[in-house]
Design a protein around this motif. Structure first.
Motif, PDB file in Angstrom:
ATOM      1  N   SER A  16      -5.645   8.596  20.107  1.00  0.00           N
ATOM      2  CA  SER A  16      -4.473   8.374  20.953  1.00  0.00           C
ATOM      3  C   SER A  16      -3.198   8.822  20.240  1.00  0.00           C
ATOM      4  O   SER A  16      -2.154   8.900  20.861  1.00  0.00           O
ATOM      5  CB  SER A  16      -4.375   6.906  21.351  1.00  0.00           C
ATOM      6  N   LEU A  17      -3.288   9.104  18.947  1.00  0.00           N
ATOM      7  CA  LEU A  17      -2.127   9.565  18.196  1.00  0.00           C
ATOM      8  C   LEU A  17      -2.083  11.081  18.238  1.00  0.00           C
ATOM      9  O   LEU A  17      -3.040  11.758  17.877  1.00  0.00           O
ATOM     10  CB  LEU A  17      -2.201   9.076  16.746  1.00  0.00           C
ATOM     11  N   LYS A  18      -0.959  11.610  18.666  1.00  0.00           N
ATOM     12  CA  LYS A  18      -0.814  13.056  18.776  1.00  0.00           C
ATOM     13  C   LYS A  18       0.200  13.520  17.742  1.00  0.00           C
ATOM     14  O   LYS A  18       1.096  12.761  17.367  1.00  0.00           O
ATOM     15  CB  LYS A  18      -0.341  13.419  20.181  1.00  0.00           C
ATOM     16  N   PRO A  19       0.090  14.746  17.288  1.00  0.00           N
ATOM     17  CA  PRO A  19       1.090  15.258  16.344  1.00  0.00           C
ATOM     18  C   PRO A  19       2.499  15.134  16.927  1.00  0.00           C
ATOM     19  O   PRO A  19       2.737  15.426  18.096  1.00  0.00           O
ATOM     20  CB  PRO A  19       0.702  16.726  16.170  1.00  0.00           C
ATOM     21  N   GLY A  20       3.402  14.640  16.107  1.00  0.00           N
ATOM     22  CA  GLY A  20       4.783  14.439  16.533  1.00  0.00           C
ATOM     23  C   GLY A  20       5.103  13.012  16.913  1.00  0.00           C
ATOM     24  O   GLY A  20       6.272  12.646  17.010  1.00  0.00           O
ATOM     25  N   ASP A  21       4.071  12.166  17.137  1.00  0.00           N
ATOM     26  CA  ASP A  21       4.320  10.759  17.461  1.00  0.00           C
ATOM     27  C   ASP A  21       4.986  10.076  16.266  1.00  0.00           C
ATOM     28  O   ASP A  21       4.656  10.348  15.111  1.00  0.00           O
ATOM     29  CB  ASP A  21       3.017  10.019  17.778  1.00  0.00           C
ATOM     30  N   VAL A  22       5.926   9.183  16.543  1.00  0.00           N
ATOM     31  CA  VAL A  22       6.581   8.419  15.490  1.00  0.00           C
ATOM     32  C   VAL A  22       5.840   7.096  15.340  1.00  0.00           C
ATOM     33  O   VAL A  22       5.616   6.384  16.320  1.00  0.00           O
ATOM     34  CB  VAL A  22       8.069   8.170  15.817  1.00  0.00           C
ATOM     35  N   VAL A  23       5.428   6.793  14.114  1.00  0.00           N
ATOM     36  CA  VAL A  23       4.700   5.553  13.832  1.00  0.00           C
ATOM     37  C   VAL A  23       5.299   4.900  12.598  1.00  0.00           C
ATOM     38  O   VAL A  23       6.110   5.499  11.893  1.00  0.00           O
ATOM     39  CB  VAL A  23       3.190   5.819  13.587  1.00  0.00           C
ATOM     40  N   LYS A  24       4.892   3.677  12.346  1.00  0.00           N
ATOM     41  CA  LYS A  24       5.209   2.986  11.097  1.00  0.00           C
ATOM     42  C   LYS A  24       3.888   2.737  10.406  1.00  0.00           C
ATOM     43  O   LYS A  24       2.874   2.480  11.057  1.00  0.00           O
ATOM     44  CB  LYS A  24       5.904   1.654  11.368  1.00  0.00           C
ATOM     45  N   TYR A  25       3.888   2.821   9.072  1.00  0.00           N
ATOM     46  CA  TYR A  25       2.663   2.493   8.352  1.00  0.00           C
ATOM     47  C   TYR A  25       3.003   1.613   7.166  1.00  0.00           C
ATOM     48  O   TYR A  25       4.116   1.628   6.649  1.00  0.00           O
ATOM     49  CB  TYR A  25       1.906   3.757   7.917  1.00  0.00           C
ATOM     50  N   ARG A  26       2.010   0.816   6.785  1.00  0.00           N
ATOM     51  CA  ARG A  26       2.171  -0.103   5.669  1.00  0.00           C
ATOM     52  C   ARG A  26       1.536   0.505   4.429  1.00  0.00           C
ATOM     53  O   ARG A  26       0.437   1.053   4.482  1.00  0.00           O
ATOM     54  CB  ARG A  26       1.493  -1.433   5.978  1.00  0.00           C
ATOM     55  N   GLN A  27       2.249   0.368   3.321  1.00  0.00           N
ATOM     56  CA  GLN A  27       1.690   0.786   2.036  1.00  0.00           C
ATOM     57  C   GLN A  27       2.339  -0.081   0.976  1.00  0.00           C
ATOM     58  O   GLN A  27       3.552  -0.120   0.862  1.00  0.00           O
ATOM     59  CB  GLN A  27       1.966   2.262   1.771  1.00  0.00           C
ATOM     60  N   GLY A  28       1.519  -0.775   0.220  1.00  0.00           N
ATOM     61  CA  GLY A  28       2.064  -1.692  -0.769  1.00  0.00           C
ATOM     62  C   GLY A  28       2.810  -2.810  -0.077  1.00  0.00           C
ATOM     63  O   GLY A  28       2.312  -3.437   0.846  1.00  0.00           O
ATOM     64  N   ARG A  29       4.034  -3.029  -0.502  1.00  0.00           N
ATOM     65  CA  ARG A  29       4.836  -4.090   0.108  1.00  0.00           C
ATOM     66  C   ARG A  29       5.787  -3.566   1.172  1.00  0.00           C
ATOM     67  O   ARG A  29       6.538  -4.324   1.760  1.00  0.00           O
ATOM     68  CB  ARG A  29       5.647  -4.798  -0.970  1.00  0.00           C
ATOM     69  N   GLY A  30       5.796  -2.253   1.378  1.00  0.00           N
ATOM     70  CA  GLY A  30       6.770  -1.685   2.290  1.00  0.00           C
ATOM     71  C   GLY A  30       6.179  -1.189   3.587  1.00  0.00           C
ATOM     72  O   GLY A  30       4.968  -1.030   3.737  1.00  0.00           O
ATOM     73  N   THR A  31       7.060  -0.932   4.541  1.00  0.00           N
ATOM     74  CA  THR A  31       6.697  -0.328   5.818  1.00  0.00           C
ATOM     75  C   THR A  31       7.568   0.914   5.965  1.00  0.00           C
ATOM     76  O   THR A  31       8.772   0.863   5.732  1.00  0.00           O
ATOM     77  CB  THR A  31       6.963  -1.297   6.982  1.00  0.00           C
TER      78      THR A  31
ATOM     79  N   ARG B 212       6.404  10.999   5.976  1.00  0.00           N
ATOM     80  CA  ARG B 212       7.490  10.027   5.957  1.00  0.00           C
ATOM     81  C   ARG B 212       8.793  10.672   6.418  1.00  0.00           C
ATOM     82  O   ARG B 212       9.100  11.799   6.026  1.00  0.00           O
ATOM     83  CB  ARG B 212       7.726   9.516   4.539  1.00  0.00           C
ATOM     84  N   ILE B 213       9.538   9.934   7.200  1.00  0.00           N
ATOM     85  CA  ILE B 213      10.831  10.432   7.656  1.00  0.00           C
ATOM     86  C   ILE B 213      11.838  10.406   6.506  1.00  0.00           C
ATOM     87  O   ILE B 213      12.642  11.316   6.354  1.00  0.00           O
ATOM     88  CB  ILE B 213      11.342   9.605   8.862  1.00  0.00           C
ATOM     89  N   SER B 214      11.762   9.382   5.656  1.00  0.00           N
ATOM     90  CA  SER B 214      12.761   9.212   4.599  1.00  0.00           C
ATOM     91  C   SER B 214      12.745  10.320   3.553  1.00  0.00           C
ATOM     92  O   SER B 214      13.794  10.827   3.168  1.00  0.00           O
ATOM     93  CB  SER B 214      12.576   7.854   3.918  1.00  0.00           C
TER      94      SER B 214
END
Length: 133
Positions: free
Chosen positions: A85-100, A118-120
């Motif tokens: 259901s995830l297509k290229p270009g979709d904006v998502v959040k993901y968890r890694q370590g203590r951050g999102t 990552r956007i950042s």
């Protein structure tokens, strides 16, 4: 008459008695020695990787699981977001370590993994779909 070296005689007797007394513990001492050789010197503080812990448990318990049955992985406990259901270009959040982190989906791979950027900082990472929020 021949002179006897009592220090050497006592040393031999102690060595013989010690080997007799330690015979029942020989297997345990060998397993401890194997476990010691598996442990890598730590570069800094922190918990050792899970794989290293499992190797030590296997060596010290003789291959048996020490504390009850193994649990299912945490990702299997909650429903995973369908990677198709995830297509290229979709904006998502993901968890890694203590951050999102906010990220764009680059591609979905078979097996439920998703490559996101990552956007950042633009770093690309491969994460399981279960880690996506």
């Amino acid at each position: 008459m021949r002179e006897t070296d009592f220090a050497q005689v006592v040393e031999e007797m102690v060595a013989e008695e010690l080997s007799l007394r330690l015979e029942p513990f020989k297997k345990l001492l060998q397993r401890l020695d194997e476990a010691r050789s598996v442990v890598q010197p730590r570069k800094g503080p922190g918990r050792p990787p899970r794989a290293e812990i499992e190797k030590l448990e296997a060596i010290l318990t003789g291959g048996r699981i020490a504390r009850g049955a193994k649990r299912a992985p945490a990702a299997a406990a909650r429903p995973a977001r369908a990677s198709r259901s995830l297509k290229p270009g979709d904006v998502v959040k993901y968890r890694q370590g203590r951050g999102t982190f906010d990220a764009f989906v680059i591609r979905s791979e078979p097996g439920g993994d998703v490559v996101v950027e990552r956007i950042s900082d633009g770093k690309r990472v491969k994460r399981p779909a279960a880690k996506l929020v």
